[in-house]
Design a protein around this motif. Structure first.
Motif, PDB file in Angstrom:
ATOM      1  N   SER A 622       0.821  -1.216   0.000  1.00  0.00           N
ATOM      2  CA  SER A 622       0.000   0.000   0.000  1.00  0.00           C
ATOM      3  C   SER A 622       0.854   1.265   0.000  1.00  0.00           C
ATOM      4  CB  SER A 622      -0.936   0.008   1.220  1.00  0.00           C
ATOM      5  OG  SER A 622      -0.191   0.167   2.412  1.00  0.00           O
ATOM      6  N   ASN A 737      -2.205   5.674   0.085  1.00  0.00           N
ATOM      7  CA  ASN A 737      -2.621   4.386   0.622  1.00  0.00           C
ATOM      8  C   ASN A 737      -2.853   3.373  -0.497  1.00  0.00           C
ATOM      9  OD1 ASN A 737      -2.610   5.235   3.299  1.00  0.00           O
ATOM     10  ND2 ASN A 737      -4.587   6.262   3.024  1.00  0.00           N
ATOM     11  N   THR A 738      -3.074   3.854  -1.695  1.00  0.00           N
ATOM     12  CA  THR A 738      -3.341   2.976  -2.834  1.00  0.00           C
ATOM     13  C   THR A 738      -2.502   3.446  -4.007  1.00  0.00           C
ATOM     14  OG1 THR A 738      -5.614   2.761  -2.068  1.00  0.00           O
ATOM     15  CG2 THR A 738      -5.135   2.029  -4.315  1.00  0.00           C
TER      16      THR A 738
END
Length: 911
Positions: A622, A737-738
């Protein structure tokens, strides 16, 4: 370089004055010749001084908070004014710093997103300080909306507030930004000069259709006084936007000397005005022999000329031999005129007339007919200057320093500099010596102490010892900068200190035990043996007799590494500092591409796979950030096509440090602009962020982070700015986060390629979670693929070709007899042919063309005879190595009048 002057014996005295008032042009080999009518001649040879003999002696650093101006006392103690109200005194004998006085000043607004520039701005000592101990200060008292010039008395390194004599003060509008002036200087006749800013807002009025846009602030609508500089700088009845000249009496009052701009007793003008029409004359100086006044004028922000508004912004260096009006806000630079502008409908009037300037603003309380405007002495924009190319390009903050004169028995610098004006740049960091005729006319400028780096020089004074002292504000606005300080400039006629080019560390992080390997690139100009004292942080020091150090760290931590190098006579230099990390290691990121690793092809998928490993830790997917963009330049400013660029973002950081960016932005801290990390965080989820940020740097920007605009940098190379943007974006990769793209996949280029941005860049970053006591470490890799169409403008390595620019499209002119083009380090995997796009084939043109591998005489890959849009198939090349490809051209007919033009080379694939 030598300047050769032929002199008559009878004319030597007069001609020496002429010589020492001018200089040779900086180009090698140019000469000035002066002949006389006499038959008797002598030759006088003047050598340009060796710049490496100028050295920077650090007197005090790290203890100043926003220093603004300094005054050097007869005993070489130095008074330093700090914007927030302190007067500090540097003690020359003990090398210590004391506080002499703390004034309660207005230096911070209560208005959100507005920076006050007021505070304690200027300081000077009385010419008779040795007997009267008088100190003059220009400041903004906190309780009253005025700027004030006061006199104090320094006794035993202290200034008693009760000794203050208020000399003059005038209203200044607060809670707005900007322009204060505030510099104080005395002339050789004892007259006091003080500069004042126009106290006007250069920014746009919020929520209005027609706004300023960085041109002259001329908005005279009711309630918008702060947006009209005609109320101040263009107002003969206002002391703002001026340089004042007065004679201070012993009781603290003053008289008006003869020769000021306006007579006493005129209700429409102020007799204190010597110079008017100033925007922000932030630093002034008076020639102690001629009495000429010099100042740096910080100019407006418009990056381009506008037919409806007027000229782009310029900074100026100005000279006043007598009182005068110097243009602002009606003119700038070489009397370039602005136009009056109606902010209610966007219509413009005729340009202002410099011969008969009129101030008809309803906010003007003075004369409507102004004196004729005087042009600037030196002027330059954000971009490169045709008139004064030596000033460079970038941000602008012009400063005028002293005119250097030798004194009997006091000659610390070569006589070559006698009579030269020293000018300097707060943002760009340079110092120049300006040569002038005996009358004071500009002749030329040249670099001065060009080997010395300065951290935002904000004041420059000549001390009683004849030496130059420089006050460094430090690289950062409105804060305490560790590089703020006082330096002295010495000229070494004998031994010189070592010259450090750079220090490098092989691997800046590692798990314990971490082995450091550092190397410094240094040269001693006198060939002396050197001693190396390595500072490894946390009290660890090592000494070596060579430029290489190895050391093993066994304790976790971040360690700042630097080295001090000393020659046999004790002269020394200190390197740059590099932080290393023991106990955590930078993660490893690799990008694997399938297929050709030099080119991408329209509508054909690019298959990739990103591999991440983190020694001693588990990879958190992530925290991986992957993006792609299309950018400029065939070689991306040195990045090899198809290769992993582990250090490309570090190159971006290096380019940033060499630019003026670090003056306004810090990595993690707020300066006048947002931190680079904050910018990175804001745009992390924008796949086009790199291109967007690069365009903002080049074109300039305003309104995104507040009122303060970012200046345009039109002269910077787009490829280099892109690398700076890549580095900025790498700072907050961990914020995602992605990943914006998966770790493995395919990207399909568009069917039509943008010729202005022909390089496909795939970037992958990973930030680890850090270690105990250590911050997160990140690594970024970039691979670059060129468009399969290589435009003529991007072909740099060639022989016997000419260039032709047709309506902005560059093309290559075929050689008369023979020539070649080299494509460096390209992958030939799956390449089928090279196709030449040509035109203007008239004249029975006949060329043989060959394609060879690695060398002009290398393996033959393909050949043909030229015809329009020739396609040249090549034989397959085994292996995955990168090769040079030579395309050879040979004319079969000589003296051909019409030679074809090459527009581009297209690479085609087997797939």
């Amino acid at each position: 370089m030598k300047t050769l002057l032929t002199l008559t014996l009878s004319g030597i005295t007069a001609l020496l004055l002429f010589l020492f008032g001018q200089s040779d042009t900086p180009e090698k080999g140019k000469k000035n010749h002066l002949a006389t009518s006499s038959d008797k001649f002598e030759k006088l040879v003047i050598d340009t001084p060796d710049q490496s003999r100028f050295v920077k002696v650090n007197l005090m650093h790290g203890q100043f908070t926003e220093p603004t101006e300094m005054a050097i006392l007869p005993n070489l103690d130095i008074l330093v004014a700090q914007r927030r109200g302190e007067i500090k005194i540097y003690k020359n004998q003990s090398k210590t710093l004391k506080e002499a006085l703390k004034l309660d000043v207005y230096f911070k607004t209560n208005t959100p997103n507005v920076n006050a520039e007021e505070g304690l701005l200027g300081i000077a000592v009385d010419p008779n300080f040795a007997t009267n101990q008088y100190v003059f200060a220009f400041y903004s008292p906190i309780k009253t909306s005025v700027n004030r010039l006061s006199r104090f008395k320094l006794v035993n390194d202290k200034i008693n507030p009760s000794s203050e004599k208020v000399i003059l003060e005038f209203y200044a509008q607060r809670e707005i930004c900007c322009h204060t002036g505030g510099s104080i200087a005395f002339g050789p006749d004892g007259l006091l000069y003080v500069s004042t800013g126009d106290n006007s807002t250069p920014f746009d009025v919020p929520k209005q259709e027609f706004v300023n846009k960085g041109y002259a602030p001329l908005d005279n609508r009711p309630g918008l006084h702060q947006y009209d500089a005609r109320r101040s700088a263009g107002n003969t009845n206002d002391l703002r936007g001026k340089i004042l000249r007065i004679k201070v009496k012993s009781d603290g009052t003053y008289s008006i000397p003869d020769g000021n701009l306006f007579p006493k007793g005129d209700p429409k003008s102020k007799p204190e005005i010597y110079v008017m029409g100033n925007r922000n004359p932030y630093r002034i100086s008076v020639d102690q022999q001629t009495g000429f006044l010099y100042w740096g004028e910080v100019g407006p922000d418009a990056s381009g000329d506008n037919e409806q508004r007027g000229p782009r912004g310029y900074d100026e260096i100005n000279q006043a031999r007598k009182a005068g009006f110097f243009g602002w806000p009606l003119f700038i630079g070489d009397n370039y005129p602005y136009r009056a502008y109606d902010y209610t409908n966007g219509k413009s009037a005729e340009p202002f007339n410099p011969s008969e300037p009129i101030n008809n603003s309803p906010n003007n309380t003075g004369l409507s007919q102004l004196p004729s405007a005087q042009p600037a002495y030196i002027w330059y924009p954000y971009g490169e200057s045709k008139e004064f190319p030596q000033v460079g390009s970038g941000g602008r903050t012009a400063m005028a320093g002293p005119v250097y004169h030798t004194k009997p028995g006091i000659n610390p610098y070569p006589a070559y500099y006698n009579g030269k004006l020293l000018i300097y740049e707060w943002v760009r960091g340079w110092v120049k010596a300006v040569s002038m005729s005996p009358e004071g006319n500009y002749l030329s400028m040249e670099p001065f102490m060009s080997n010395i780096k300065l951290a935002a020089p904000i004041d420059m004074e000549l001390g009683p010892d004849g030496k130059l002292y420089i006050l460094e504000y430090g690289k950062g606005w409105f804060t305490k900068n560790p590089d703020a300080g006082i330096v002295r400039i010495d000229y070494l006629k004998g031994n010189r200190p070592p010259q450090i080019k750079n220090m490098e560390i092989k691997k800046i992080s590692g798990l314990l035990p971490y082995k450091l390997e550092a190397t410094v690139d240094v040269k001693d100009p006198d060939g002396d043996a050197l001693t190396y004292i390595w500072n490894l942080g946390k009290g660890i020091k090592k000494t070596t007799t060579g430029p290489i150090l190895t050391h093993t760290f066994t304790k976790i931590g971040e360690y700042p590494i630097s080295v001090k190098i000393i020659d046999k006579s004790g002269a020394s230099s200190t390197s740059n500092t590099i932080a290393v990390f023991a106990g955590n290691e930078h993660p490893n990121v690799e990008i694997n591409l399938l297929g050709n690793k030099s080119f991408y092809f329209p509508s054909k998928p690019i298959s990739y796979k990103v591999l991440v490993s983190d020694k001693g830790a588990t990879v958190n997917k992530s925290r991986v950030y992957i993006s792609n963009t299309y950018t400029v330049g065939l070689d991306l400013a040195g990045a090899q096509l198809g290769h992993q660029q582990a250090a490309q973002t570090l190159v971006g950081k290096s380019l940033m440090l060499k630019s003026d960016c670090s003056t306004c932005h810090k990595v993690n801290e707020v300066s006048i602009g947002p931190s680079f990390t904050k910018i990175s965080t804001k745009y992390q989820k924008n796949n086009k962020a790199t291109a967007y940020l690069a365009s903002k740097v080049i074109k300039g920007s305003s309104g995104v982070w507040g009122e303060i605009p970012m200046p345009a940098h039109a002269a910077m190379k787009e490829a280099e700015v892109t690398q700076i943007a890549e580095w900025i974006m790498s700072l907050a990769a961990k914020a995602n986060n992605t990943p914006s793209l998966p770790m493995e996949g395919k990207i399909i280029p568009p069917a039509t390629i943008n010729a202005n941005k022909p390089v496909f860049a795939l970037k992958a970053s990973y930030a680890d979670i850090g270690a105990a006591g250590l911050k997160s470490l990140s690594t970024t890799k970039v691979v670059n693929l060129s468009s399969n169409v290589i435009e003529a403008k991007d072909i740099k390595d060639l022989s016997q070709f000419g260039r032709k620019d047709l309506s902005g499209t560059e093309e290559l002119i075929f050689p008369q007899d023979a020539g070649w083009i080299r494509l460096k380090k390209i992958d030939l995997t799956d390449i089928a042919a090279f196709s030449l796009s040509t035109k203007d084939m008239g004249g029975n043109v006949d060329y043989d063309i060959e394609i060879r591998l690695n060398d002009k005489n290398g393996q033959l890959l393909g050949k043909t005879n030229l015809s329009a849009n020739t396609n040249i198939p090549i034989t397959a090349v085994n292996g995955n190595d990168f090769h040079d490809v030579f395309i050879l051209f040979k004319a079969n007919k000589k003296d051909v009048k019409s030679r074809p033009l090459l527009q581009n080379i297209k690479v085609t694939t087997l797939l």
